[in-house]
Design an enzyme around this catalytic site. Sequence first.
Site, PDB file in Angstrom:
ATOM      1  N   HIS A 145      -0.919   0.190  -9.738  1.00 53.88           N
ATOM      2  CA  HIS A 145      -1.628  -0.739  -8.846  1.00 53.88           C
ATOM      3  C   HIS A 145      -2.137  -1.975  -9.617  1.00 53.88           C
ATOM      4  O   HIS A 145      -3.335  -2.275  -9.631  1.00 53.88           O
ATOM      5  CB  HIS A 145      -2.787  -0.043  -8.125  1.00 53.88           C
ATOM      6  CG  HIS A 145      -3.182  -0.751  -6.862  1.00 53.88           C
ATOM      7  ND1 HIS A 145      -3.570  -0.109  -5.714  1.00 53.88           N
ATOM      8  CD2 HIS A 145      -3.238  -2.074  -6.563  1.00 53.88           C
ATOM      9  CE1 HIS A 145      -3.868  -0.988  -4.775  1.00 53.88           C
ATOM     10  NE2 HIS A 145      -3.669  -2.205  -5.276  1.00 53.88           N
ATOM     11  N   ARG A 194       0.850  -1.185   0.000  1.00 50.76           N
ATOM     12  CA  ARG A 194       0.000   0.000   0.000  1.00 50.76           C
ATOM     13  C   ARG A 194       0.885   1.233   0.000  1.00 50.76           C
ATOM     14  O   ARG A 194       1.956   1.237   0.614  1.00 50.76           O
ATOM     15  CB  ARG A 194      -0.903   0.031   1.247  1.00 50.76           C
ATOM     16  CG  ARG A 194      -2.040  -0.957   1.209  1.00 50.76           C
ATOM     17  CD  ARG A 194      -3.104  -0.593   0.174  1.00 50.76           C
ATOM     18  NE  ARG A 194      -4.215  -1.535   0.180  1.00 50.76           N
ATOM     19  CZ  ARG A 194      -4.355  -2.567  -0.644  1.00 50.76           C
ATOM     20  NH1 ARG A 194      -3.452  -2.793  -1.586  1.00 50.76           N
ATOM     21  NH2 ARG A 194      -5.404  -3.367  -0.570  1.00 50.76           N
TER      22      ARG A 194
HETATM   23  P1  NAP Z   1      -1.723 -11.623   4.836  1.00 46.15           P
HETATM   24  O1  NAP Z   1      -1.841 -13.047   4.351  1.00 46.15           O
HETATM   25  O2  NAP Z   1      -2.680 -11.136   5.840  1.00 46.15           O
HETATM   26  O3  NAP Z   1      -0.222 -11.503   5.396  1.00 46.15           O
HETATM   27  C1  NAP Z   1       0.221 -10.398   6.096  1.00 46.15           C
HETATM   28  C2  NAP Z   1       1.649 -10.661   6.580  1.00 46.15           C
HETATM   29  O4  NAP Z   1       2.175  -9.469   7.157  1.00 46.15           O
HETATM   30  C3  NAP Z   1       1.727 -11.741   7.653  1.00 46.15           C
HETATM   31  O5  NAP Z   1       2.879 -12.539   7.475  1.00 46.15           O
HETATM   32  C4  NAP Z   1       1.843 -10.928   8.954  1.00 46.15           C
HETATM   33  O6  NAP Z   1       2.529 -11.574  10.007  1.00 46.15           O
HETATM   34  C5  NAP Z   1       2.656  -9.755   8.457  1.00 46.15           C
HETATM   35  N1  NAP Z   1       2.491  -8.593   9.334  1.00 46.15           N
HETATM   36  C6  NAP Z   1       1.350  -7.916   9.623  1.00 46.15           C
HETATM   37  N2  NAP Z   1       1.586  -6.916  10.493  1.00 46.15           N
HETATM   38  C7  NAP Z   1       2.905  -6.969  10.764  1.00 46.15           C
HETATM   39  C8  NAP Z   1       3.752  -6.224  11.611  1.00 46.15           C
HETATM   40  N3  NAP Z   1       3.295  -5.195  12.356  1.00 46.15           N
HETATM   41  N4  NAP Z   1       5.065  -6.555  11.665  1.00 46.15           N
HETATM   42  C9  NAP Z   1       5.545  -7.595  10.931  1.00 46.15           C
HETATM   43  N5  NAP Z   1       4.785  -8.358  10.104  1.00 46.15           N
HETATM   44  C10 NAP Z   1       3.487  -8.043  10.024  1.00 46.15           C
HETATM   45  O7  NAP Z   1      -1.757 -10.622   3.614  1.00 46.15           O
HETATM   46  P2  NAP Z   1      -1.526 -10.940   2.065  1.00 46.15           P
HETATM   47  O8  NAP Z   1      -2.701 -11.646   1.518  1.00 46.15           O
HETATM   48  O9  NAP Z   1      -0.185 -11.563   1.911  1.00 46.15           O
HETATM   49  O10 NAP Z   1      -1.529  -9.461   1.464  1.00 46.15           O
HETATM   50  C11 NAP Z   1      -0.608  -8.471   1.866  1.00 46.15           C
HETATM   51  C12 NAP Z   1      -0.988  -7.112   1.308  1.00 46.15           C
HETATM   52  O11 NAP Z   1      -0.683  -7.032  -0.079  1.00 46.15           O
HETATM   53  C13 NAP Z   1      -2.481  -6.767   1.328  1.00 46.15           C
HETATM   54  O12 NAP Z   1      -2.882  -6.355   2.628  1.00 46.15           O
HETATM   55  C14 NAP Z   1      -2.576  -5.659   0.314  1.00 46.15           C
HETATM   56  O13 NAP Z   1      -2.385  -4.404   0.956  1.00 46.15           O
HETATM   57  C15 NAP Z   1      -1.411  -5.926  -0.634  1.00 46.15           C
HETATM   58  N6  NAP Z   1      -1.848  -6.275  -1.994  1.00 46.15           N
HETATM   59  C16 NAP Z   1      -1.441  -5.486  -3.035  1.00 46.15           C
HETATM   60  C17 NAP Z   1      -1.800  -5.828  -4.337  1.00 46.15           C
HETATM   61  C18 NAP Z   1      -1.348  -5.016  -5.522  1.00 46.15           C
HETATM   62  O14 NAP Z   1      -1.790  -5.267  -6.635  1.00 46.15           O
HETATM   63  N7  NAP Z   1      -0.463  -4.067  -5.339  1.00 46.15           N
HETATM   64  C19 NAP Z   1      -2.584  -6.976  -4.579  1.00 46.15           C
HETATM   65  C20 NAP Z   1      -2.970  -7.741  -3.502  1.00 46.15           C
HETATM   66  C21 NAP Z   1      -2.587  -7.377  -2.194  1.00 46.15           C
HETATM   67  P3  NAP Z   1       1.937 -12.918  10.693  1.00 46.15           P
HETATM   68  O15 NAP Z   1       2.033 -13.980   9.607  1.00 46.15           O
HETATM   69  O16 NAP Z   1       2.853 -13.192  11.809  1.00 46.15           O
HETATM   70  O17 NAP Z   1       0.523 -12.612  11.070  1.00 46.15           O
HETATM   71  C1  GLV Z   2      -5.129  -5.133  -4.086  1.00 51.13           C
HETATM   72  O1  GLV Z   2      -4.521  -4.159  -3.818  1.00 51.13           O
HETATM   73  C2  GLV Z   2      -5.615  -6.075  -3.127  1.00 51.13           C
HETATM   74  O2  GLV Z   2      -5.631  -5.771  -1.931  1.00 51.13           O
HETATM   75  O3  GLV Z   2      -6.001  -7.184  -3.562  1.00 51.13           O
END
Ligand code: NAP
Ligand code: GLV
Length: 308
Positions: free
Chosen positions: A271, A223
């Site tokens: 994005h 983000r």
């Molecule tokens: P997720 O499965 O919820 O994983 C989040 C990870 O971040 C977990 O490993 C968590 O640790 C870690 N984390 C959270 N807070 C933390 C902190 N304070 N300190 C250290 N580690 C922390 O999320 P995801 O599905 O991988 O997605 C991640 C993000 O990618 C989304 O929230 C979104 O903003 C972004 N995204 C972007 C796009 C794009 O096109 N640019 C597309 C999709 C998603 P734990 O495992 O220990 O809980």
């Molecule tokens: C995109 O940014 C998502 O959160 O899937």
Amino acid sequence: MALLFKSSWDRADWWREELLQRIPDLDFRVWPDVGDEAAITYALVWKPKPGDLARYRNLKAIFSLGAGVDHLLADPTLPRVPVCRLVDRALTRGMTEHVLTHVLRFHRNLPGYERQQHAFEWKGLPIKLPEERIVCVMGLGELGGAAAKALAAHGFHTRGWSRTPKTLAGVESYAGNDALAAFLKGCEILVCLLPLTRETEGILSCQLFAHLPRGACLINAARGAHLVEEDLIPALDTGQLGGAALDVFRVEPLPRGHPYWTNPRILITPHVASVTDPRSSAELVAENIRRVDAGEAPLYVVDPRRGY
Ligand code: NAP
Ligand code: GLV
């Protein structure tokens, strides 16, 4: 019982088709043609305005059209029903591709060759083996975990940082704030795939960059608000950072006059690191509707207190 779809990005017609294939009797309504508000039991949304969902008093669940839920949890009036994020193989594969593309671009110094091309310069630049390159992934969830495993499988010296320790093939796990400095030490390519929460907003700052070796590169696909925007260009100008690949921004679309557009060390994508595809993502939404209808807990419910 009806589902309300609201997004200015995702295609309602595609979602309708994919969801009706799975739940033929679904009453699929597209905002602003909501009809009787009391009939709305599900909301499938991307970036609704704060307050938008509070009017639907019979909501049973809210489904994010993306992996992130920061666009929902920022709303203090959000109905207190389960909020589910998207977890989908295609979304994960798209993000892994994005991360591999940009890590390899920096690893093979393509920005350096682009600069040389503009100067008609024919000169090989120093090259490293992947195992000599420390690549660090912040966030080891669905997306970060898969990207880190792919980087490790390619041979990079891969580290990952999360709140809780992880065991991932070939990935050195660092957990919690106390381990952050050690995680960043020697990191030449830093990838951010954290969720946006109170703890992670502004984490990509000059203080953090100071822990990296000079010339490290940044890939932010999480983000825009993870980055302290005004810290980036000074870090690039002094050489503390060598380059940045940014997919996300505090204000999207990135305003025309923003200095990032013309900075030669910043590569901008709009994005698109990983884009939700209803052909695969509709499966989870349909499964969650089936579960809630049957009185079962839906999958991938986020914890509003934790913020992800
Ligand atoms: P997720 O499965 O919820 O994983 C989040 C990870 O971040 C977990 O490993 C968590 O640790 C870690 N984390 C959270 N807070 C933390 C902190 N304070 N300190 C250290 N580690 C922390 O999320 P995801 O599905 O991988 O997605 C991640 C993000 O990618 C989304 O929230 C979104 O903003 C972004 N995204 C972007 C796009 C794009 O096109 N640019 C597309 C999709 C998603 P734990 O495992 O220990 O809980
Ligand atoms: C995109 O940014 C998502 O959160 O899937």
